[in-house]
Design an enzyme around this catalytic site. Structure first.
Site, PDB file in Angstrom:
ATOM      1  N   ASP A  82      11.756 -30.090 -56.946  1.00 38.92           N
ATOM      2  CA  ASP A  82      13.206 -31.104 -56.068  1.00 38.92           C
ATOM      3  C   ASP A  82      14.142 -32.109 -56.867  1.00 38.92           C
ATOM      4  O   ASP A  82      13.631 -32.811 -58.070  1.00 38.92           O
ATOM      5  CB  ASP A  82      12.793 -31.808 -54.574  1.00 38.92           C
ATOM      6  CG  ASP A  82      11.777 -32.827 -54.578  1.00 38.92           C
ATOM      7  OD1 ASP A  82      10.900 -32.784 -55.854  1.00 38.92           O
ATOM      8  OD2 ASP A  82      11.347 -33.820 -54.052  1.00 38.92           O
ATOM      9  N   GLU A 140       9.103 -33.383 -53.120  1.00 42.22           N
ATOM     10  CA  GLU A 140       8.139 -34.209 -52.953  1.00 42.22           C
ATOM     11  C   GLU A 140       8.233 -35.543 -52.747  1.00 42.22           C
ATOM     12  O   GLU A 140       7.539 -36.109 -52.303  1.00 42.22           O
ATOM     13  CB  GLU A 140       7.564 -34.156 -54.536  1.00 42.22           C
ATOM     14  CG  GLU A 140       6.391 -34.869 -55.051  1.00 42.22           C
ATOM     15  CD  GLU A 140       6.531 -36.492 -54.785  1.00 42.22           C
ATOM     16  OE1 GLU A 140       5.929 -37.513 -55.273  1.00 42.22           O
ATOM     17  OE2 GLU A 140       7.965 -36.968 -55.401  1.00 42.22           O
TER      18      GLU A 140
END
Length: 394
Positions: A82, A140
């Site tokens: 991400d 995350e």
């Protein structure tokens, strides 16, 4: 040619592919929990390879199974994919094409190295022992984090050990950092709203000023670490936002604050939260306001299992990879990391790969000018590959 030599040679030859993948991901970043195109791109890479791809969790996380067909342990290798809500300032040919979104923490590098490493491990799987579970993890950066969701879906079922890494601009390229036991902070976040009674600035006695209550809270908060935490322990409490915008001649009815908590021992987490709650209750009484506290205790302290971590680091030292010129205990690291959920469940090792740019410039993580040395991708792949072979084929 030994298995180790063969894998290292393949990774060296594939360095341009790692860089190309990283640059594609960097140009097309997606925020946590919204990584649909990123996940599709990674999955497409594995489609022609001899492996099994399985979704895990409710988000975009998935696993690539590499089964040698030989008895042995199962090792998990994890990378996150991400990006952050940051507007990129770098002038790069592969600059982010998505306004307000940027790979400002190196997750594009993590994914690129692991994809190419996995490709080569798949090609060599007949010479391996046991199984490798490649864990491509979303989200995350934002609580509750993608690791927790994948863990609940059984991503570590039958996994014996988990290995992860993070590139670090604070460490020189060519260096590997590690630490045993408590390695990265645990985290909590909170949103706090004080609501009183608004009024005219000339008649403060008829109001209950939320700004004054909020200001006292910020001041009192400084006593949590200085007076309630053992001086030999570690904690920090930060107010990152104080939304008190109003008019010069009006008393605010309500204000909202946002705070961040970091701890290095899980036992400290409860102490910090309890005293924040006590301060809120005291201010309610003192200023005639109400306090609405939304407290999110999220990422645990990341704990590196000492024996496994030592084995992995010893394998890197023994390999004497030419790209690595320093392997050192870097001490505990301040940021939090949701890999901690994996480490909480299964003995794990999380280490660091220096990625400082050749000019030695300061390009900190999460900043608009974050920049890494792409030579770190090959180092990460070789380090993780060496550690994997050492664990599976010792």
């Amino acid at each position: 040619m030994t298995l180790q030599t063969d894998l290292m040679a393949k990774l060296t030859a594939d360095q341009p592919e790692m860089v190309a993948i990283r640059r594609h991901l960097h140009a097309h970043p997606e925020l946590s929990f919204h990584e649909k195109a990123t996940a599709a791109y990674i999955k497409a890479f594995y489609q022609p390879l001899d492996c099994t791809v399985t979704d895990y969790g409710t988000g975009y996380g998935f696993v690539v199974e590499i089964d040698s067909g030989q008895p042995g342990p199962t090792l998990g290798l994890r990378a996150d994919f991400d990006a952050l809500a940051v507007q990129e300032d770098n002038d790069l040919p592969f600059k982010s094409q998505n306004p307000g979104v940027m790979h400002a923490c190196g997750h594009d590098a993590h994914t690129a190295y692991l994809m190419v490493l996995a490709k080569n491990l798949i090609a060599l799987k007949a010479r391996l022992k046991g199984r490798i579970r490649i864990i491509h993890q979303p989200a995350e950066e934002v609580s509750p984090g993608g690791a927790k969701d994948m863990l609940a879906a059984g991503v570590l079922t039958d996994v014996d050990r988990v290995l992860g890494l993070h590139v670090m601009t604070s460490m020189p390229t060519g260096s590997i950092g590690y630490h045993l036991n408590e390695t990265q902070t645990g985290r909590g976040n909170f949103t706090l709203t004080f609501t009183g009674k608004g009024g005219h600035a000339s008649m403060p006695h008829l109001s209950n000023d939320a700004i004054v209550a909020g200001a006292y809270f910020v001041t009192a908060l400084q006593t949590v670490v200085s007076r309630r935490i053992d001086p030999f322990d570690t904690a920090s409490v930060t107010i990152g936002s104080f939304d008190g915008v109003g008019s010069y001649n009006a008393i605010k009815k309500s204000v909202t604050l946002k705070g961040d908590v970091r701890i290095m021992k899980e036992s400290t987490r409860k102490v910090v939260r309890e005293h924040i709650e006590k301060i809120c209750h005291g201010i309610e009484t003192m200023f005639g306001v109400t306090a609405e506290l939304d407290y999110d205790d999220n990422y645990p302290v990341l704990v590196n299992e000492p024996k496994f971590t030592t084995q992995m680091i010893d394998s890197l030292k023994a390999a004497a990879l030419p790209e690595i010129n320093q392997i050192f205990d870097c001490g505990p690291q301040d940021p939090s990391e949701d890999f901690a959920y994996f480490a909480q469940n299964t003995p794990s090792c999380f280490f660091y790969v220096g990625c400082q740019t050749p000019d030695g410039g300061n390009h900190p993580h999460h900043s608009p000018d974050f920049m890494l040395n792409e030579a770190s991708l090959l180092i990460a792949a070789k380090a993780a590959g060496t550690a994997a072979l050492a664990y599976l084929c010792h």
